[in-house]
Structures are given as structure tokens and as C-alpha cells.
Design an enzyme around this catalytic site. Structure first.
Site, mmCIF file in Angstrom:
data_model
loop_
_atom_site.group_PDB
_atom_site.id
_atom_site.type_symbol
_atom_site.label_atom_id
_atom_site.label_comp_id
_atom_site.label_asym_id
_atom_site.label_seq_id
_atom_site.Cartn_x
_atom_site.Cartn_y
_atom_site.Cartn_z
ATOM 1 N N LYS A 212 96.296 50.828 -46.672
ATOM 2 C CA LYS A 212 95.359 51.074 -47.771
ATOM 3 C C LYS A 212 96.048 50.888 -49.124
ATOM 4 C CE LYS A 212 92.304 52.184 -44.746
ATOM 5 N NZ LYS A 212 91.212 51.238 -44.431
ATOM 6 N N SER B 73 91.355 61.750 -35.006
ATOM 7 C CA SER B 73 92.517 61.332 -34.204
ATOM 8 C C SER B 73 92.470 59.815 -34.022
ATOM 9 C CB SER B 73 92.523 62.058 -32.859
ATOM 10 O OG SER B 73 91.291 61.890 -32.197
ATOM 11 N N ARG B 74 93.642 59.220 -33.826
ATOM 12 C CA ARG B 74 93.747 57.760 -33.950
ATOM 13 C C ARG B 74 94.573 57.140 -32.840
ATOM 14 N NH1 ARG B 74 91.473 55.194 -38.721
ATOM 15 N NH2 ARG B 74 90.686 56.908 -39.989
ATOM 16 N N HIS C 273 87.870 45.731 -47.663
ATOM 17 C CA HIS C 273 87.876 46.660 -46.527
ATOM 18 C C HIS C 273 86.891 46.122 -45.482
ATOM 19 C CE1 HIS C 273 87.320 51.115 -45.123
ATOM 20 N NE2 HIS C 273 88.285 50.522 -44.473
ATOM 21 N N ARG D 261 76.392 54.321 -43.172
ATOM 22 C CA ARG D 261 75.881 55.252 -42.155
ATOM 23 C C ARG D 261 74.719 55.977 -42.828
ATOM 24 N NH1 ARG D 261 78.329 58.214 -37.748
ATOM 25 N NH2 ARG D 261 80.234 56.970 -37.896
ATOM 26 N N ARG E 194 93.291 60.842 -44.759
ATOM 27 C CA ARG E 194 93.630 60.409 -46.118
ATOM 28 C C ARG E 194 93.190 61.480 -47.104
ATOM 29 N NH1 ARG E 194 90.482 57.215 -47.709
ATOM 30 N NH2 ARG E 194 89.199 56.748 -45.914
ATOM 31 N N ASN F 171 84.639 48.924 -33.396
ATOM 32 C CA ASN F 171 83.698 48.634 -32.303
ATOM 33 C C ASN F 171 82.977 47.311 -32.526
ATOM 34 O OD1 ASN F 171 84.333 50.981 -30.955
ATOM 35 N ND2 ASN F 171 82.700 52.175 -31.912
ATOM 36 N N TYR G 159 100.639 61.077 -42.789
ATOM 37 C CA TYR G 159 99.426 60.592 -42.130
ATOM 38 C C TYR G 159 99.201 59.108 -42.436
ATOM 39 C CZ TYR G 159 94.684 59.314 -41.251
ATOM 40 O OH TYR G 159 93.588 58.615 -40.812
ATOM 41 N N GLY G 160 98.712 58.365 -41.453
ATOM 42 C CA GLY G 160 98.470 56.918 -41.510
ATOM 43 C C GLY G 160 98.178 56.328 -42.886
ATOM 44 N N GLY G 161 96.951 56.496 -43.342
ATOM 45 C CA GLY G 161 96.523 55.844 -44.587
ATOM 46 C C GLY G 161 97.312 56.282 -45.807
ATOM 47 N N GLY H 279 77.245 47.408 -28.219
ATOM 48 C CA GLY H 279 77.057 46.024 -27.759
ATOM 49 C C GLY H 279 75.709 45.447 -28.169
ATOM 50 N N ASP I 91 89.866 45.820 -39.970
ATOM 51 C CA ASP I 91 89.866 46.772 -41.101
ATOM 52 C C ASP I 91 89.986 46.103 -42.469
ATOM 53 O OD1 ASP I 91 89.718 49.481 -42.003
ATOM 54 O OD2 ASP I 91 91.867 49.438 -42.410
ATOM 55 N N CYS J 159 82.980 54.119 -39.471
ATOM 56 C CA CYS J 159 81.573 53.727 -39.302
ATOM 57 C C CYS J 159 81.429 52.601 -38.295
ATOM 58 C CB CYS J 159 80.963 53.314 -40.638
ATOM 59 S SG CYS J 159 80.634 54.713 -41.717
ATOM 60 N N GLY J 160 82.437 52.392 -37.434
ATOM 61 C CA GLY J 160 82.266 51.463 -36.315
ATOM 62 C C GLY J 160 82.793 50.062 -36.546
ATOM 63 N N SER K 202 85.083 53.951 -43.826
ATOM 64 C CA SER K 202 85.953 54.414 -42.747
ATOM 65 C C SER K 202 85.147 55.154 -41.675
ATOM 66 C CB SER K 202 87.011 55.362 -43.309
ATOM 67 O OG SER K 202 87.641 54.754 -44.407
HETATM 68 C C1 OXD Z 1 90.364 54.231 -42.983
HETATM 69 C C2 OXD Z 1 91.265 53.603 -42.000
HETATM 70 O O1 OXD Z 1 90.471 55.441 -43.232
HETATM 71 O O2 OXD Z 1 91.090 52.413 -41.724
HETATM 72 O O3 OXD Z 1 89.536 53.500 -43.543
HETATM 73 O O4 OXD Z 1 92.156 54.281 -41.499
HETATM 74 MN MN MN Z 2 89.637 51.451 -42.972
#
Ligand code: OXD
Ligand code: MN
Length: 593
Positions: free
Chosen positions: A216, A376-377, A236, A408, A79, A264, A207-209, A502, A285, A260-261, A258
Site C-alpha cells: 500500500k 486474518s490473512r 487498487h 459493498r 491497517r 475471489n 501488520y501487512g499493509g 462464480g 490487488d 470486498c471480493g 479492501s
Molecule cells: C487491503 C489489502 O487492505 O489489500 O486493501 O490488504
Molecule cells: Mn487491497
């Protein structure tokens, strides 16, 4: 336009939509217009086209059926916050944290760039629904794009096609998203939001975002503006349901910057000692939330797919994600192995000989650069998630009992901290800081204030956003408890104090016990932390000393931290609610600063 394509358009009856698409076509002059219906047949056809035009590389279909690799332009990998604008009638409405531009001037400038920009190319019309069908929070968007990659990604990320047109009916109330890749030149890259018009124009990036306008642009920047106007929230945040061995499910939403897990945490596998506990994903997200008739906060995930960060994802860190990525996934900017599989740093095994990096160049373990781009995504349907919550498609959503704010932070912020009340929780979220990541262009690892993880995504003045949070608290009879978490605190030698992944289940259990009123806590000037012995550490390979450090509050660190809070509130200016200044003063007094 060919006869068959005009027939497709003819079945679309919505007048406002047809007129808008015609306006865009007059400006961009595409060779043909394709209205996407979201069908399987259409997907097969578009995938074949994407392969023949080298937009996608098919992966080994024995190993990863239905999976493809996309390589973006090397200048277009994250982004671009510097090129992202909020175009409101006044600069004040956008506030000091957003780039602002005048709406009329921006439309005029971009119209010049867009004139004839799709000549000789196909313009796809992508209607999509955000949220489960029939949800009171669901909304429709339509993205017009010249990018096949965008269309195929939107099909994963949203409920796309006929289902959206059905939900829209004859209404003119839909997000108008115009996307054109142009020549992917960073000098002609702008992502512009017009909240008053429920409109986004994005040019010069694929690009994605920047380009999947549902995400977004609509679901956060525009939706946050609409949410304030209509008394709901667009955040978010991930959403998880945590089921205890006795079958009680507690829903938790969590805002993290973005990379930061969030993905996960949303798909966490509890450690063996947490027998009978289950974590299920509602969203990873974005959360849209409203106050229910019962006075609780109810949340839906407006998306139906995940656009997650690949590096670091492994059988150890996120086995559910590894299972999810075995099929029907578009990978972007990961490395390609000689047998047609994907590879990234942190996947858990070495890259085989003959691996190509994210730009298709031969890569060796001794190469200086990374094989996969750090941002990468994977783009994958949520239905692939083995721990998807049965509520992910529920129009009512789920009732939220706790909100987490997590950054973070190598120092200062404890592993977990419970706010005294809603107002204090809003203060903790508003002032949170986090180290920057590769998800956006710019320096990585620099602490920046990222209020509620919405700094790049709030579509209006940040002080007004805080006031909206406070107002929402007053509307709820049973507001969620608010917590701050930090999985990333380090010892002086640079090692992480907490194993994360975990094992974060242990923190979730303490949070749930606090909600149920059964866990012990110690009061500190910044909030409650787990009392000695209140957070389970059994079977965990960390000493009590490490844990003590992970939850410690160091007054000298907090002195600096509070100075940063104060700088932020001053920078945001006069829209910052008095309540937050009061919280700052209370905090200083509690530390005797
Ligand atoms: C971000 C995403 O950048 O979710 O926050 O792609
Ligand atoms: Mn995000």
C-alpha cells in the site's frame, strides 16, 4: 557487523543504496545487518530462525507443506488509517482525505523514536522489484526492517533480492522504506509517506499493509504520486483475463475497497453452464497502467504474491484459492486445529474439537468470539494460483478493455451499470460508496465514500487525482469502457439478491458482450443496465423478480445517493474538476431532482 555479513554488503555496488543503508544503521544501531539475496538457501535459513524465535508456528507439513502460522500482536491486526500520513511540503498537496504532517518535523520526530531502536537486533535489507523483470513500468524498492515476518512476507509478495539489485544497477532511483516494529505500541505507531523523496517510514506496527512497504505504501500511495507526475496510473485494482469458448481473451481491471471480493473475482471459477469459459488472474490487488503505443491502456500487476482475506474462503466460494493455499503459505491470525491445520469462519466445515483461536486460546463453537480474526490473512506466491494468467510475468502487461468499480452496497447501486463514456465513468468511480470492512481499524458496515477504492491509498489531493483520471482518458485513443458492479445488494428481508462468487461470470459475460457491441442494454439516468433477457440466468436458482430488484434504479434511493455525491465533492473542495460538477448536474437533471 560480522565479517561474513560485511562481505555480503560488499558485493552490493550501488553507492546511493549503500550510503542510505549506512545512514539508517547509524540511526537505528542494529547488532548486525543482513542483506537479503532472495535465494532458496536464505529462505530456509530465515524460516528456521522464525520458527526457533516463535515468529512462525510450523503447520502440519504433510497436510500443508511449507506453510506456517503467524500470530500478530492483538493490537496490530489491520491497517491503521488514523496513523497513516502523507508528508508533503504543503497540506494542500495531501488534500482533505489524507492525514498530513510536515516532512521535516516528521523526520525529526520519527528519528527520535528510531534512535538506537534496533540495538541488539538484526536489520534486514530487502531489495525488491515491483513488476515483471524488464517491464517499462517496473520499479525498485528497498525495505530496511527489523522484522523477520516482514522479510519472509516480502519474499512472497515481491520479486526480492538479487533480481532487484540487478534491475537497479547504479541508479539512485529506488523507494526507500524504513520499517521498525519498535515495541508495537499503538501510541507510537505511524506510517509516514514522503512522496517527494520516494520514501516511507513506518514504525510501531508489524501488520501487512502497514509493514510490507511494497504494497500500500509504495505501490499505491507513493506510486500514485509518481504516476501523476509521469502520466501513468497506480490503482487498487485486480486484473483478470476472461477467455471465451472461441479463445478470445478480454482483460478487465476492477477497483473494489479492501475485503470486498477482489481476490475471489480475480480467481473466479465459471459455473457449469459457462462451458469453455476461463478466468485467469493477472493481479488481485494492485494495477500499474500506462498508455501503449496503440492508444490502449496496458496493465501490469506489480506484485508476485497475494495477501488475501482468509474468512469466507472455501471450496465453494473460491476453489482455486483453496488449492493455492495448500503449500508455501504464511497464514496470519487464523485459528489452529489440533492436527496442525488452519481454520477460519466460512471455510466450509465446523472447527474440530481442540481448535485454538487466532490468539492461541482454546476455542469452542459456543465461544462468543470468532476463532479466526475477521481480517486474518494468507500470504501466498501467485505462482501457486492454478489459474494464474500466462501474462502475469509479461513485461508488456495486458491491454485493458473494461474497468469495474465495485462497492459493498445493500441498496441503491444495481448489480451492473455501464457508464455513458470515460468522463461519466470517472464520475461513477469518484463518487462510489461502500460499507467499511475489517481490513482497517474502526467501525465495520458504515457507508463511506471511497473514490476508486483509493480513499486510504491515494498519495495526494483527491481532486487532483480525479483530474489525472480525466487527463489519462484524453491520452487514450481506445479508453476502456467503465462499469459499476455491486454483488452485495439485499432484498428488504436482508437476504442477498445475487449469489455472487462464480455466478459473477454472468455479469462478466454481459460486460464483454457490451465491449463487443453484442449485448442489449436499457438506458437509465445513471447509465446502462442489462435489458430484459440480456444477462444469462439459466441454471440459476434466483427468480426473475430478484434479478429485477438487483438491477433496479430507485429514484428515492438515488436522491439520497446524489446528495452524498454532492457532499463529497464539496468536502474535496476546489481541486475537484468542473467536469465532475457537470456530471452531477446532468444526473440531477436526468432524475428531475
Ligand atoms: C487491503 C489489502 O487492505 O489489500 O486493501 O490488504
Ligand atoms: Mn487491497
Amino acid at each position: 557487523m560480522t565479517a561474513s555479513l560485511s562481505r555480503q554488503a560488499a558485493v552490493v555496488e550501488n553507492k546511493a543504496l549503500k550510503e542510505w543503508v549506512a545512514d539508517v544503521a547509524r540511526l537505528t544501531r542494529p547488532a548486525q545487518i543482513v542483506w537479503c539475496d532472495g535465494s532458496e538457501e536464505e529462505n530456509r535459513r530465515l524460516l528456521a530462525q522464525a520458527v526457533s524465535s516463535q515468529v512462525l508456528i510450523p503447520l502440519n507439513h504433510k497436510k500443508r507443506p511449507g506453510c506456517y502460522l503467524h500470530r500478530s500482536h492483538p493490537n496490530d491486526v489491520a491497517r491503521t488509517e488514523g496513523a497513516t500520513y502523507i508528508c508533503t511540503p504543503t497540506k494542500q498537496e495531501a488534500g482533505p482525505t489524507n492525514n498530513w504532517a510536515d516532512p521535516a518535523q516528521t523526520y525529526a520526530k520519527l528519528s527520535k523514536w528510531l534512535e538506537g531502536s534496533m540495538a541488539g537486533r538484526t536489520m534486514y535489507v530487502v531489495p525488491y522489484l515491483m513488476g515483471p523483470v524488464g517491464s517499462p513500468l517496473a520499479r525498485v524498492g528497498v525495505e530496511v526492517t527489523d522484522s523477520l515476518y516482514v522479510v519472509l512476507s516480502m519474499r512472497i509478495m515481491t520479486r526480492m533480492g538479487a533480481v532487484a539489485l540487478e534491475a537497479l544497477g547504479n541508479s539512485a532511483d529506488f523507494n526507500r522504506g524504513l520499517h521498525c516494529t519498535l515495541d508495537c505500541d499503538p501510541q507510537r505507531r505511524l506510517i509516514c509517506h514522503f512522496p517527494q523523496d520516494n520514501t516511507v517510514w513506518s514504525v510501531g506496527s508489524d501488520y501487512g499493509g502497514n509493514a510490507l512497504l511494497s504494497k500500500k505504501c509504495f505501490a499505491l500511495r507513493i506510486a500514485s504520486y509518481l504516476a501523476r507526475r509521469e502520466s501513468w496510473m497506480a490503482e487498487h485494482m485486480l486484473i483478470v483475463g476472461v477467455e471465451s469458448p472461441d479463445g478470445q481473451v478480454t482483460y478487465i481491471a476492477g477497483a473494489f475497497p479492501s475485503a470486498c471480493g477482489k481476490t475471489n473475482l480475480a480467481m473466479l471459477t465459471p459455473p457449469p453452464t459457462f462451458k469453455g469459459w476461463k478466468v485467469r488472474t493477472v493481479g488481485e490487488d494492485i494495477a500499474w497502467m500506462r498508455v501503449g503505443a496503440d492508444g490502449r491502456l496496458w496493465a501490469i500487476n506489480p506484485e508476485s504474491g497475494y495477501f488475501g482475506v482468509a474468512p469466507g474462503t472455501s471450496w465453494r466460494s473460491n476453489p482455486n484459492a483453496m488449492k493455492m493455499l495448500e503449500r508455501d503459505t504464511l497464514f496470519t491470525n487464523v485459528a489452529l486445529t489440533p492436527d496442525g491445520d488452519v481454520w477460519w469462519e466460512g471455510i466450509g466445515q465446523d472447527a474440530p474439537e481442540g481448535t485454538l483461536d487466532w490468539q492461541g486460546r482454546p476455542w469452542k463453537r459456543t465461544s462468543s468470539g470468532k476463532a479466526a480474526h475477521p481480517n486474518s490473512r494468507f500470504t501466498t506466491p501467485m505462482y501457486n494460483n492454478p489459474v494464474l494468467s500466462p501474462k502475469a510475468d509479461d513485461p508488456e502487461g495486458v491491454p485493458i478493455s473494461a474497468i469495474l468499480f465495485g462497492g459493498r452496497r445493500a441498496t441503491t447501486v444495481p448489480l451492473v451499470l455501464e457508464a455513458f463514456d470515460w468522463e461519466h465513468g470517472v464520475y461513477l468511480g469518484a463518487t462510489m460508496g461502500s460499507e467499511t470492512t475489517a481490513a482497517a481499524t474502526g467501525a465495520v458496515g458504515v457507508i463511506r465514500r471511497d473514490p476508486m477504492a483509493m480513499l486510504p491509498f491515494c498519495g495526494y489531493n483527491m481532486g487532483d487525482y480525479f483530474a489525472h483520471w480525466l487527463a489519462m482518458g484524453k491520452r487514450m485513443k481506445h479508453p476502456p469502457k467503465v462499469f459499476m458492479v455491486n454483488w452485495f445488494r439485499k432484498a428488504p428481508d436482508g437476504s442477498f439478491l445475487w449469489p455472487g462468487y462464480g455466478e459473477n461470470m454472468r455479469v462478466l459475460e454481459w460486460i464483454i458482450s457490451r465491449i463487443n457491441g453484442t449485448a442489449k442494454a436499457s438506458e437509465t439516468p445513471v447509465g446502462f443496465v442489462p435489458a430484459d433477457g440480456a444477462l444469462r440466468l439459466d441454471d440459476l436458482d434466483i427468480g426473475p423478480e430478484n434479478f429485477k430488484q438487483a438491477v433496479s434504479i430507485d429514484p428515492s434511493d438515488w436522491k439520497e445517493e446524489i446528495e452524498e455525491h454532492e457532499k463529497l465533492l464539496r468536502r474535496l473542495g476546489k481541486t475537484v474538476p468542473q467536469e465532475l460538477w457537470r456530471q452531477l448536474e446532468r444526473l440531477k437533471a436526468a432524475f428531475h431532482f
